[in-house]
Design a protein around this motif. Structure first.
Motif, PDB file in Angstrom:
ATOM      1  N   ILE A  76      -3.816  -0.115  -8.044  1.00  0.00           N
ATOM      2  CA  ILE A  76      -5.094  -0.693  -7.618  1.00  0.00           C
ATOM      3  C   ILE A  76      -5.058  -2.215  -7.726  1.00  0.00           C
ATOM      4  O   ILE A  76      -5.503  -2.940  -6.826  1.00  0.00           O
ATOM      5  CB  ILE A  76      -6.240  -0.106  -8.459  1.00  0.00           C
ATOM      6  CG1 ILE A  76      -6.398   1.389  -8.152  1.00  0.00           C
ATOM      7  CG2 ILE A  76      -7.542  -0.842  -8.191  1.00  0.00           C
ATOM      8  CD1 ILE A  76      -7.380   2.093  -9.055  1.00  0.00           C
ATOM      9  N   PHE A  77      -4.520  -2.711  -8.832  1.00  0.00           N
ATOM     10  CA  PHE A  77      -4.447  -4.161  -9.044  1.00  0.00           C
ATOM     11  C   PHE A  77      -3.572  -4.822  -7.980  1.00  0.00           C
ATOM     12  O   PHE A  77      -3.907  -5.892  -7.450  1.00  0.00           O
ATOM     13  CB  PHE A  77      -3.901  -4.435 -10.443  1.00  0.00           C
ATOM     14  CG  PHE A  77      -4.107  -5.839 -10.925  1.00  0.00           C
ATOM     15  CD1 PHE A  77      -5.096  -6.647 -10.387  1.00  0.00           C
ATOM     16  CD2 PHE A  77      -3.303  -6.365 -11.932  1.00  0.00           C
ATOM     17  CE1 PHE A  77      -5.291  -7.946 -10.840  1.00  0.00           C
ATOM     18  CE2 PHE A  77      -3.480  -7.660 -12.387  1.00  0.00           C
ATOM     19  CZ  PHE A  77      -4.486  -8.447 -11.837  1.00  0.00           C
ATOM     20  N   HIS A 127       0.819  -1.215   0.000  1.00  0.00           N
ATOM     21  CA  HIS A 127       0.000   0.000   0.000  1.00  0.00           C
ATOM     22  C   HIS A 127       0.853   1.266   0.000  1.00  0.00           C
ATOM     23  O   HIS A 127       0.613   2.190  -0.785  1.00  0.00           O
ATOM     24  CB  HIS A 127      -0.944  -0.011   1.204  1.00  0.00           C
ATOM     25  CG  HIS A 127      -2.035  -1.032   1.093  1.00  0.00           C
ATOM     26  ND1 HIS A 127      -1.823  -2.378   1.306  1.00  0.00           N
ATOM     27  CD2 HIS A 127      -3.353  -0.897   0.777  1.00  0.00           C
ATOM     28  CE1 HIS A 127      -2.956  -3.042   1.138  1.00  0.00           C
ATOM     29  NE2 HIS A 127      -3.910  -2.158   0.822  1.00  0.00           N
ATOM     30  N   MET A 175      -2.841  -3.680  -4.896  1.00  0.00           N
ATOM     31  CA  MET A 175      -3.448  -3.598  -3.570  1.00  0.00           C
ATOM     32  C   MET A 175      -4.633  -4.544  -3.436  1.00  0.00           C
ATOM     33  O   MET A 175      -4.848  -5.152  -2.381  1.00  0.00           O
ATOM     34  CB  MET A 175      -3.859  -2.159  -3.277  1.00  0.00           C
ATOM     35  CG  MET A 175      -2.677  -1.225  -3.009  1.00  0.00           C
ATOM     36  SD  MET A 175      -3.145   0.436  -2.455  1.00  0.00           S
ATOM     37  CE  MET A 175      -3.895   1.106  -3.942  1.00  0.00           C
ATOM     38  N   MET A 176      -5.428  -4.682  -4.497  1.00  0.00           N
ATOM     39  CA  MET A 176      -6.596  -5.567  -4.427  1.00  0.00           C
ATOM     40  C   MET A 176      -6.191  -7.040  -4.403  1.00  0.00           C
ATOM     41  O   MET A 176      -6.821  -7.851  -3.713  1.00  0.00           O
ATOM     42  CB  MET A 176      -7.522  -5.295  -5.617  1.00  0.00           C
ATOM     43  CG  MET A 176      -8.215  -3.949  -5.568  1.00  0.00           C
ATOM     44  SD  MET A 176      -9.325  -3.703  -6.981  1.00  0.00           S
ATOM     45  CE  MET A 176     -10.497  -5.034  -6.735  1.00  0.00           C
ATOM     46  N   SER A 177      -5.151  -7.391  -5.138  1.00  0.00           N
ATOM     47  CA  SER A 177      -4.728  -8.792  -5.205  1.00  0.00           C
ATOM     48  C   SER A 177      -3.778  -9.174  -4.074  1.00  0.00           C
ATOM     49  O   SER A 177      -3.616 -10.363  -3.780  1.00  0.00           O
ATOM     50  CB  SER A 177      -4.055  -9.061  -6.543  1.00  0.00           C
ATOM     51  OG  SER A 177      -2.852  -8.307  -6.661  1.00  0.00           O
TER      52      SER A 177
END
Length: 266
Positions: A101-102, A62, A104-106
């Motif tokens: 974004i990819f 992050h 942090m989401m994964s």
């Protein structure tokens, strides 16, 4: 008796009086502008460097993603302040945003680099396909900037060959770059992938630009179709003016006289 001859100046810029040199300088400038120049390299390389550096230190996805995204925003603002084009900066912002974004989401730091890697691979395929289709993308990109548009396809075979070679160079080099990065994405860790991607950011780009410059330097000069259009338009206006003058003579019955005689008649 003082001489009336004007002194000869030797500090004139030869490029200003040499159309070939001026055209070459314009082509070099257009080439750098087309691919982003120094600022373009900064936009595409430094955010990834910041991400891998922070992630290597604290292993936090992050903070690394947010820092790299904030940096791209700062670079975009800097371009705006300098009144430079935002085309390359915005592409960097969107690329870093998708990657951040990819990742942090994964929860996988390697996914930060995946959008950029897919873009590079897609670009390599596009270059190669366009070269095979005899519609090289480098010519499509540089033609309008050099005021030749697509005249190189039908009227300038030397430049057509140069654009084809340049497009092949971009396609092959970017494909080789992808061949190095994707195995690291599948089997390496995020730190290895990040540092190798940073290392492969600028050198392949500079090699592509250099080869393009070499190919175009050996090619015939571009055909300035914009100047041709303006010349044709001026010729049409001149012909229309001559036609109007003849119509006026026929209407009034006056005989046209040479300018010199008309000027000296009392």
């Amino acid at each position: 008796m003082p001489s009336t001859d004007k002194p000869t100046t030797t500090d004139e810029d030869p490029v200003a009086h040499d159309p070939a040199a001026s055209g070459k300088a314009a082509a070099d400038t257009a080439l750098l502008e087309a691919f982003g120049g120094v600022w373009g390299m900064v936009d595409t390389t430094v955010p990834g460097l910041v991400f891998v550096l922070i992630y290597t230190i604290n292993r936090d996805i992050h903070s690394a993603a947010i820092a790299s995204l904030a940096l791209t925003a700062v670079l975009a603002v800097a371009r705006l302040v300098r009144r430079q084009t935002l085309k390359h900066a915005l592409s960097g912002v969107f690329g870093v945003a998708f990657g951040a974004i990819f990742a942090m989401m994964s929860g996988d730091a390697k996914n930060f680099y995946l959008p950029g890697m897919l873009y590079t691979l897609g670009l390599a395929v596009a270059y190669i396909v366009s070269a095979l289709a005899r519609f090289p993308l480098i010519g499509v990109l540089l033609g309008p900037m050099l005021k030749e548009n697509l005249s190189w396809r039908t009227r300038n075979p030397g430049r057509f060959r140069a654009y084809t070679k340049s497009t092949w160079a971009w396609g092959v080099i970017l494909l080789a770059k992808s061949a190095v990065l994707f195995p690291l994405y599948w089997w390496g860790d995020a730190t290895q992938l990040g540092w190798v991607k940073v290392a492969l950011g600028i050198p392949p780009f500079l090699l592509c630009v250099y080869l393009t410059w070499i190919f175009l330097a050996k090619a015939p000069p571009p055909i300035d179709v914009i100047a041709e259009m303006e010349s044709a338009e001026n010729a049409e206006k001149a012909a229309a003016g001559d036609g109007a003058a003849r119509d006026a003579v026929v209407t009034t019955g006056a005989e046209p006289q040479p300018r010199g005689q008309a000027r000296h008649r009392r």
